[in-house]
Design a protein around this motif. Structure first.
Motif, PDB file in Angstrom:
ATOM      1  N   THR A 799      50.225  84.143  91.965  1.00 41.41           N
ATOM      2  CA  THR A 799      49.384  83.031  92.400  1.00 41.41           C
ATOM      3  C   THR A 799      49.090  82.028  91.299  1.00 41.41           C
ATOM      4  O   THR A 799      48.415  81.025  91.560  1.00 41.41           O
ATOM      5  N   ASP A 800      49.561  82.258  90.078  1.00 43.19           N
ATOM      6  CA  ASP A 800      49.313  81.285  89.012  1.00 43.19           C
ATOM      7  C   ASP A 800      50.062  79.987  89.313  1.00 43.19           C
ATOM      8  O   ASP A 800      51.235  80.015  89.691  1.00 43.19           O
ATOM      9  N   PRO A 801      49.403  78.825  89.157  1.00 37.25           N
ATOM     10  CA  PRO A 801      50.064  77.547  89.496  1.00 37.25           C
ATOM     11  C   PRO A 801      51.350  77.312  88.716  1.00 37.25           C
ATOM     12  O   PRO A 801      52.317  76.749  89.262  1.00 37.25           O
ATOM     13  N   ALA A 802      51.407  77.719  87.450  1.00 36.50           N
ATOM     14  CA  ALA A 802      52.619  77.517  86.660  1.00 36.50           C
ATOM     15  C   ALA A 802      53.759  78.390  87.181  1.00 36.50           C
ATOM     16  O   ALA A 802      54.915  77.939  87.274  1.00 36.50           O
ATOM     17  N   ILE A 803      53.456  79.638  87.537  1.00 35.31           N
ATOM     18  CA  ILE A 803      54.483  80.512  88.113  1.00 35.31           C
ATOM     19  C   ILE A 803      54.945  79.939  89.449  1.00 35.31           C
ATOM     20  O   ILE A 803      56.145  79.941  89.764  1.00 35.31           O
ATOM     21  N   GLY A 804      54.005  79.437  90.227  1.00 32.24           N
ATOM     22  CA  GLY A 804      54.358  78.803  91.492  1.00 32.24           C
ATOM     23  C   GLY A 804      55.256  77.596  91.296  1.00 32.24           C
ATOM     24  O   GLY A 804      56.184  77.358  92.083  1.00 32.24           O
ATOM     25  N   ALA A 805      54.980  76.816  90.245  1.00 31.53           N
ATOM     26  CA  ALA A 805      55.808  75.632  89.967  1.00 31.53           C
ATOM     27  C   ALA A 805      57.236  76.033  89.606  1.00 31.53           C
ATOM     28  O   ALA A 805      58.209  75.406  90.044  1.00 31.53           O
ATOM     29  N   ILE A 806      57.375  77.090  88.800  1.00 32.37           N
ATOM     30  CA  ILE A 806      58.716  77.565  88.423  1.00 32.37           C
ATOM     31  C   ILE A 806      59.452  78.096  89.645  1.00 32.37           C
ATOM     32  O   ILE A 806      60.631  77.788  89.872  1.00 32.37           O
ATOM     33  N   ALA A 807      58.752  78.885  90.463  1.00 39.68           N
ATOM     34  CA  ALA A 807      59.380  79.434  91.669  1.00 39.68           C
ATOM     35  C   ALA A 807      59.778  78.323  92.634  1.00 39.68           C
ATOM     36  O   ALA A 807      60.865  78.364  93.237  1.00 39.68           O
ATOM     37  N   ALA A 808      58.910  77.329  92.797  1.00 33.80           N
ATOM     38  CA  ALA A 808      59.225  76.219  93.704  1.00 33.80           C
ATOM     39  C   ALA A 808      60.444  75.453  93.222  1.00 33.80           C
ATOM     40  O   ALA A 808      61.297  75.044  94.032  1.00 33.80           O
ATOM     41  N   TYR A 809      60.548  75.262  91.908  1.00 33.11           N
ATOM     42  CA  TYR A 809      61.704  74.534  91.380  1.00 33.11           C
ATOM     43  C   TYR A 809      62.989  75.334  91.602  1.00 33.11           C
ATOM     44  O   TYR A 809      64.023  74.789  92.002  1.00 33.11           O
ATOM     45  N   VAL A 810      62.930  76.639  91.339  1.00 32.53           N
ATOM     46  CA  VAL A 810      64.118  77.482  91.542  1.00 32.53           C
ATOM     47  C   VAL A 810      64.526  77.465  93.012  1.00 32.53           C
ATOM     48  O   VAL A 810      65.719  77.344  93.340  1.00 32.53           O
TER      49      VAL A 810
END
Length: 981
Positions: A799-810
């Motif tokens: 749920t961390d926003p940075a992890i979410g950003a990486i996952a969304a980009y991938v």
């Protein structure tokens, strides 16, 4: 008018694809981006915007990835899920991976129409997490709409941080220090408990009549009470008048709160039996009125209690879901990293001649003062008594505390009656086991009984001030040696003191004495709770800045830190510099580091005591030895009632005044008038231990069988993955996206990454969550395994926003073949591997479900997603489908030979062309999955027929095939062929 689009169907609008949500109407569609979160929901009006049905496009044979493509795409997809289709609606949106045993209270809660639980797990097991899980789930399901946490003011900010960081619940602090600001923002006639949906409230603040009445009128439908044992009083209480009255006020408040049969109530305490039996019964009566009188000796009575009561020791959960718990195997076994034991040692010291002479003169003064006061009346006698105790305790603490006390007026000197003198003097001089009374109790007490200290006291103060430093302070010298040894063995110790002057004195004296690589800080009650946390984090940061593993941390603290602050991540040893007068206080201190998350298998504990000061040795012999024996027998601590500890220490002081520091051969227990008292204390303490022993066996948690927990844990892990998967994904993705990753070899799992070389789209997304300057200057981004992070850091949780950003980009770059730059995940792949013996195809499939979820407040319509791996052998028209475990195992397959480009293209084209032949099985699997989800919801709520009546789980067709990956067996070839392996 019927809806054009059903809930869960796909539409195309505004240049992207969306999922239709149940809140939609014929003239307005409520949409969520495909793979997006609740934060991205939008309303679209078909009359004014172009909206058309959409189908998820099949993968392209021209866009092949490597052997890791499937795993990266699957994790990126699962990280994006915020609302799972299973019975636990909230687990996808929290920033903590709960231990399996922490799901037990949640399962118990979901079987009740109105949740009423007494959670009494041992210290350090994680009651806060267990309560947070239940609260988050009830809020996610709509079973609760507002939340209040009642706790002591010292714990309020910790609760706020835990709820915000781990559960995404942003609660407002309602304390004496914040209420004026909060009330200024209210409208006329508005209650702050109505305005703020989530609150954390000081139990001391809420006791006042005005605020108590306001809270009861506007009380939320979900209330959590921390340290609930302090909120009930025994019917025949013999504890201090102030404590009893305080407990009675809290009890009256909770009795009125619990009177509403529809209000959810969670009571948390590690010591439900610490008081008398009637207090325990009163506590049970808050859970359910009938439990106050139920026959707990009968099987039916214990079964009734088991529905609402969970109490486990560390030994019960250290290894969980194993064969010993009745499971068929250890495949789901979970081993929790509690320290295996505490290494404890009592270290004595002897006073220097000058200090001994000072103490002897202080005892003579104390004896004279008590004798003179006894002749003046009861009030004067009690004032003198508390002044003398303050003097003696400060004298054996440190020269700094002694000097301060000798020059300060006694708190009890302002009393108008003997009773008032006891009320004022007892909290300052004694060590209450009640942690809500810790705040403000570390100030040095006064010994003077007038504004101007007498000549004898001033002379003693002058002499005390001359004893500072290791030359005359043998206790300080001994501490320095103990700390040096701990530091040399790699430990980071906390030194606990009774008084602020002692802590400040130690910090000053120890500076520069423990080596150049040792960082020292002091935390006392002079700081606010938030400032204390900041000081600790600052110490940890300073120690980490050098990057030298030899750097050590030493924290000097008063008992303002003995409850409420979790210190296990920074410290692993405890030194009791000042011997507390209640062993429970030592348990509280040690419990700050000896708890779940402590990396040391063995926590070190040193208890310092003065061999010849006339006080410490007797307190150690009488109170601590008994306490330790009970703990050894039971495996847990039994709190020492305040009146028991006070009875012993009063006798010690009387003995000291009668016999002096050297004393006589007469035993403490043989003193006139005290033998009967000690026998009563022995009986009460042994009785409390027996009650605890009985309750731990008789009322052991049997409402939820481990098999039931194992079934749900397996389902959750299959749907959401775990922390290791998130960390592995983040590392792989960042490296593939050309970030500079530095992974230290200290084993803690943290790492850093610089995003300067990553694609612009990812840099922009990270800048939005971590701060533009951090990304622009290409500074290292710390990725932490703990959810408690600072600004500019990322937590390795889904749920961390940075992890979410990486996952969304991938995920986005995998779905869009035109994305510039590196693309770690692809929707297709062909791998030649020795992991298969026949051509095998792996599918990554996204299913959508329309759920109808009944609740106390009515039905809720929800669209949820799930990602599954399906695999078959052979050709699509004659597919032999594999079990789910075998499909998942293919993610670990690695290439054992190169695959010719044209062969790969032919194989993936054949697999894609055969997708229509698989549609019947995909639909059948979706129907099977929906049936499993339906059964799971009903199983979890099996005791609540009202909740499961009307439950529906309907799969939305067709399922989305996100990825197709072909695994080819490696064919044996002659060595001369030049095949590359």
């Amino acid at each position: 008018m019927s809806l054009t689009y059903t809930a869960g169907s796909l539409v195309a609008a505004r240049g992207r694809e969306w999922v239709v949500l149940p809140e939609s109407a014929a003239d307005m569609l409520v949409l969520r981006p495909l793979g997006g979160s609740e934060d991205d929901i939008a309303a679209v009006f078909p009359a004014f915007e172009d909206v058309r049905p959409a189908e998820f496009a099949a993968p392209s044979a021209a866009d092949l990835g490597d052997q890791r493509a499937a795993g990266l795409l699957r994790t990126a997809l699962r990280i994006g899920f915020r609302s799972g289709a299973g019975p636990f609606r909230s687990l996808a949106s929290i920033a903590v991976e709960p231990r399996a045993y922490q799901l037990v209270p949640l399962l118990m809660a979901l079987r009740q129409r109105t949740v009423r639980l007494l959670i009494s797990d041992d210290v350090g097991i994680g009651k806060t997490v267990e309560a947070g899980l239940i609260a988050k789930e009830l809020l996610a399901q709509g079973e609760a709409t507002r939340l209040a946490v009642l706790c002591s003011p010292a714990l309020a900010e910790q609760w706020q941080g835990e709820l915000r960081e781990k559960f995404g619940i942003d609660a407002e602090l309602v304390l004496a220090s914040t209420v004026s600001r909060l009330e200024r923002g209210l409208e006329l006639g508005q209650s702050l408990f109505d305005k703020h949906q989530f609150t954390i409230i000081s139990t001391d603040f809420i006791k006042s009549t005005r605020h108590r009445e306001d809270f009861v009128r506007h009380c939320p439908d979900l209330v959590i009470v921390d340290e609930a044992h302090t909120c009930v009083a025994a019917d025949d209480t013999t504890q201090g008048a102030a404590s009893s009255a305080s407990n009675q006020l809290r009890y009256e408040l909770l009795r009125r709160v619990s009177a509403d049969p529809d209000r959810h109530l969670l009571l948390l305490t590690a010591t439900p039996h610490s008081g008398k039996e009637s207090a325990f019964r009163n506590l049970l009566g808050l859970v359910r009125p009938e439990l106050a009188t139920v026959d707990l000796e009968s099987p039916a009575g214990r079964a009734k209690l088991a529905e609402h009561f969970v109490a486990r020791k560390r030994a019960d959960v250290r290894e969980y879901l194993t064969r010993e718990d009745g499971l068929a195997d250890d495949s789901l076994a979970e081993r929790t990293a509690f320290p295996s034991d505490r290494w404890t040692k009592d270290e004595k010291y002897r006073l220097t001649p000058a200090y001994r002479a000072l103490l002897d003169d202080a005892i003579v003064y104390a004896r004279d003062r008590v004798r003179a006061a006894d002749a003046q009346g009861r009030r004067e006698a009690r004032i003198a008594w508390w002044s003398v105790i303050a003097l003696l305790r400060s004298m054996v603490s440190s020269p700094a505390a002694a000097a301060q006390t000798l020059k300060t007026r006694s708190e009890s000197a302002t009393a108008r009656t003997a009773h008032e003198a006891d009320v004022l003097g007892a909290p300052v001089a004694s060590d209450s086991a009640e942690n809500d009374r810790l705040e403000g109790m570390d100030v040095a007490p006064g010994a003077a009984e007038t504004e101007d200290a007498g000549a004898r006291l001033l002379d003693l103060a002058r002499r005390a001030a001359q004893l500072v430093g290791p030359a005359e302070d043998a206790k300080l010298k001994a501490l320095t040696g103990h700390l040096r040894k701990l530091i040399a063995e790699g430990y980071h110790p906390i030194v606990f003191c009774r008084y602020i002057p002692t802590a400040e004195y130690l910090a000053e004296q120890l500076e520069g004495k423990l080596g150049k690589k040792t960082k020292i800080a002091a935390v006392t009650g002079t700081l606010s709770p938030q400032q204390r946390l900041e000081r600790i984090e600052q110490l940890a940061a300073e120690a980490a800045e050098d990057g030298d593993p030899a750097v050590r941390r030493v924290l000097i603290a008063t008992d303002c830190l003995s409850e409420g602050v979790n210190l296990q991540h920074h410290f692993d040893a405890v030194v009791h510099y000042d011997l507390a007068w209640n062993p429970t206080r030592h348990d509280q201190r040690e419990g700050r580091v000896d708890r779940y998350g402590q990396k040391r298998d063995q926590v070190r504990v040193i208890t310092m005591f003065g061999e010849d000061n006339g006080i410490d040795g007797k307190v150690l012999d009488v109170l601590f030895q008994k306490h330790r024996q009970i703990k050894k027998d039971l495996g847990i601590s039994v709190s020492v009632p305040d009146e028991t500890a006070s009875g012993v220490t009063d006798a010690v002081v009387e003995w000291l005044l009668l016999h002096g520091r050297q004393g006589s051969q007469e035993s403490l227990f043989e003193m006139d008038g005290h033998q009967e008292s000690f026998e009563r204390i022995e009986r009460e303490w042994s009785s409390a231990a027996e009650r605890e022993r009985t309750s731990r066996s008789k009322y052991a948690q049997r409402a939820i069988h481990p098999e039931e927990v194992a079934r749900e844990v397996a389902a959750v892990r299959a749907a959401l993955g775990g922390a290791d998967e998130v960390r592995g994904f983040t590392l792989e993705a960042l490296r593939d996206l050309e970030a500079l990753v530095l992974e230290p070899h200290d084993g803690d799992g943290d790492f850093t990454a610089q995003a300067g070389g990553a694609p612009a789209g990812l840099r922009d997304a990270l800048a939005a969550t971590l701060g533009g300057r951090l990304i622009e200057e290409d500074r290292p981004i710390p990725f932490r395994t703990t959810p408690a992070i600072g600004r500019g850091e990322a937590a390795l949780v889904r749920t961390d926003p940075a992890i979410g950003a990486i996952a969304a980009y991938v995920l986005d770059s995998a779905l869009d073949a035109n994305t510039p730059g590196p693309r770690p995940a692809r929707r297709c792949g062909v791998v030649t591997t020795d992991a298969v013996g026949i051509r095998t195809t792996l599918l990554l499939v996204r299913y959508r479900f329309h759920l109808t979820l009944p609740s106390r407040t009515g039905e809720r319509q929800v669209v949820a997603e799930d990602a599954r791996l399906l695999a078959y052998e052979g050709m699509p028209a004659r597919a032999r489908w594999l079990e789910d475990d075998a499909a998942t195992a293919l993610l670990a397959a690695r290439a054992s030979a190169n695959t010719h480009e044209q062969l790969a293209r032919n194989q993936i084209t054949r697999a894609l062309d055969g997708l229509p032949d698989l549609s019947a099985h995909l639909t059948e699997y979706g129907t099977h999955l929906a049936a499993e989800l339906d059964a799971s919801h009903r199983r979890v709520r099996k005791a609540n027929e009202e909740i499961v009546r009307g439950l529906k789980v309907v799969p939305q067709e067709p399922a989305d095939v996100l990825g197709v990956y072909v695994y080819l067996p490696q064919q044996p070839v002659p060595l001369s062929s030049g095949a590359q392996a």
